[in-house]
Design a protein around this motif. Structure first.
Motif, PDB file in Angstrom:
ATOM      1  N   ASP A  93       0.811  -1.220   0.000  1.00 45.80           N
ATOM      2  CA  ASP A  93       0.000   0.000   0.000  1.00 45.80           C
ATOM      3  C   ASP A  93       0.841   1.265   0.000  1.00 45.80           C
ATOM      4  OD1 ASP A  93      -2.290  -1.592   0.165  1.00 45.80           O
ATOM      5  OD2 ASP A  93      -2.269  -1.577   2.352  1.00 45.80           O
ATOM      6  N   THR A  95       2.117   4.204  -1.251  1.00 44.12           N
ATOM      7  CA  THR A  95       1.973   5.175  -2.330  1.00 44.12           C
ATOM      8  C   THR A  95       2.380   6.523  -1.761  1.00 44.12           C
ATOM      9  OG1 THR A  95      -0.315   5.700  -1.754  1.00 44.12           O
ATOM     10  CG2 THR A  95       0.023   3.905  -3.350  1.00 44.12           C
ATOM     11  N   GLU A  96       2.587   7.489  -2.627  1.00 41.86           N
ATOM     12  CA  GLU A  96       2.944   8.837  -2.162  1.00 41.86           C
ATOM     13  C   GLU A  96       1.895   9.349  -1.185  1.00 41.86           C
ATOM     14  OE1 GLU A  96       5.620  10.751  -2.796  1.00 41.86           O
ATOM     15  OE2 GLU A  96       6.579   9.407  -4.223  1.00 41.86           O
ATOM     16  N   GLU A  97       0.629   9.177  -1.533  1.00 46.70           N
ATOM     17  CA  GLU A  97      -0.469   9.690  -0.710  1.00 46.70           C
ATOM     18  C   GLU A  97      -0.531   8.985   0.647  1.00 46.70           C
ATOM     19  OE1 GLU A  97      -5.310   9.628  -0.858  1.00 46.70           O
ATOM     20  OE2 GLU A  97      -4.256   9.903  -2.761  1.00 46.70           O
ATOM     21  N   ASN A  98      -0.466   7.655   0.635  1.00 40.39           N
ATOM     22  CA  ASN A  98      -0.541   6.900   1.893  1.00 40.39           C
ATOM     23  C   ASN A  98       0.659   7.187   2.784  1.00 40.39           C
ATOM     24  OD1 ASN A  98      -2.954   5.747   1.126  1.00 40.39           O
ATOM     25  ND2 ASN A  98      -2.046   3.831   0.446  1.00 40.39           N
ATOM     26  N   ALA A 100       2.375   9.937   2.816  1.00 38.37           N
ATOM     27  CA  ALA A 100       2.208  11.300   3.329  1.00 38.37           C
ATOM     28  C   ALA A 100       1.272  11.312   4.541  1.00 38.37           C
ATOM     29  CB  ALA A 100       1.681  12.222   2.237  1.00 38.37           C
ATOM     30  N   LYS A 101       0.179  10.543   4.496  1.00 34.14           N
ATOM     31  CA  LYS A 101      -0.749  10.445   5.636  1.00 34.14           C
ATOM     32  C   LYS A 101      -0.049   9.829   6.843  1.00 34.14           C
ATOM     33  CE  LYS A 101      -4.952   9.925   2.897  1.00 34.14           C
ATOM     34  NZ  LYS A 101      -5.994   8.991   2.454  1.00 34.14           N
ATOM     35  N   GLN A 104       2.427  12.338   8.268  1.00 36.79           N
ATOM     36  CA  GLN A 104       1.759  13.430   8.979  1.00 36.79           C
ATOM     37  C   GLN A 104       1.306  12.977  10.359  1.00 36.79           C
ATOM     38  OE1 GLN A 104       1.523  16.745   8.046  1.00 36.79           O
ATOM     39  NE2 GLN A 104       0.946  16.859  10.199  1.00 36.79           N
ATOM     40  N   PRO A 182       7.520   5.079  -2.946  1.00 40.19           N
ATOM     41  CA  PRO A 182       7.599   6.470  -2.490  1.00 40.19           C
ATOM     42  C   PRO A 182       8.698   6.679  -1.450  1.00 40.19           C
ATOM     43  CG  PRO A 182       5.816   5.363  -1.364  1.00 40.19           C
ATOM     44  CD  PRO A 182       6.386   4.377  -2.362  1.00 40.19           C
ATOM     45  N   LYS A 185       9.157  12.534   2.657  1.00 37.35           N
ATOM     46  CA  LYS A 185       9.392  13.932   2.303  1.00 37.35           C
ATOM     47  C   LYS A 185       9.952  14.648   3.525  1.00 37.35           C
ATOM     48  CE  LYS A 185       7.277  13.706  -1.743  1.00 37.35           C
ATOM     49  NZ  LYS A 185       8.054  13.200  -2.790  1.00 37.35           N
TER      50      LYS A 185
END
Length: 199
Positions: A93, A95-98, A100-101, A104, A182, A185
């Motif tokens: 799972d 991914t860049e989006e996951n 990032a969550k 955070q 990913p 960041k």
């Protein structure tokens, strides 16, 4: 004469196919090995974050024993910990989006922990507590382990992503479903060194 040319042509074609097949197998096996390295390093990242999450209840309880009027801080830490531990990422799972969550939620937990540790400044008895001191040392060690695990993950992902993008490996990567992984960041303000004081 014609049959000799046909035989040479067939041998050449079979040779080229064999070379492509062997090269493809080697490339595939290399990509599998690199992907496994990414998977293993991600597991290490998760393990270190879980170690930190496991330390937090003990730290909160120790601080509660001395700082009974800090209920808002305790709630923030508890909520941040619950949110951080609720986001678990399977390596499939990622991914860049996951990611990032996930990052955070971990950053929110780090901020809540800083607030909790700042509370100790107002309570000299808490700062002098052996249990609190031990927990701080464990937390500091865990933060170092998290940084190390993230660095290893970043290196593994870099090697993997480069490998699947190079020609001709990118052809095999596309054929066999290897996709880029990913990266973490940099946090906002990461260029400024944080001030950490457990005294």
């Amino acid at each position: 004469m014609k049959s000799k040319r046909t035989l040479i042509t067939i041998v050449c074609i079979v040779g080229i196919l064999l070379i492509c097949c062997v090269g493809g197998c080697n490339t595939y096996n290399k990509m599998v090995g690199l992907e496994e390295g990414v998977d293993q390093s991600w597991s290490e990242v998760e393990t270190q974050y879980q170690r930190r999450a496991d330390l937090i209840p003990n730290l909160v309880n120790t601080v509660k024993g001395y700082a009974t009027h800090e209920s808002q801080t305790f709630e923030k830490v508890t909520e941040a910990r619950a949110k951080a531990t609720s986001i678990t990422l399977n390596v499939d799972d990622l991914t860049e989006e996951n990611l990032a969550k996930f990052q955070q939620a971990q950053n929110d937990l780090s901020s809540a922990l800083k607030s909790l540790l700042a509370v100790s400044e107002n309570y000299p008895d808490l700062k002098a507590s052996k249990n609190f001191e031990d927990l701080q040392v464990q937390l500091e060690g865990t933060e170092n382990r998290i940084a190390t695990a993230r660095t290893r993950y970043t290196e593994q992902v870099k090697h993997y992503n480069i490998s699947i993008r190079r020609f001709p490996a990118n052809i095999f990567a596309g054929m066999f479903g290897f996709s880029s992984k990913p990266q973490f960041k940099a946090e906002e303000g990461a260029s400024k060194a944080p001030e950490v004081n457990f005294d």
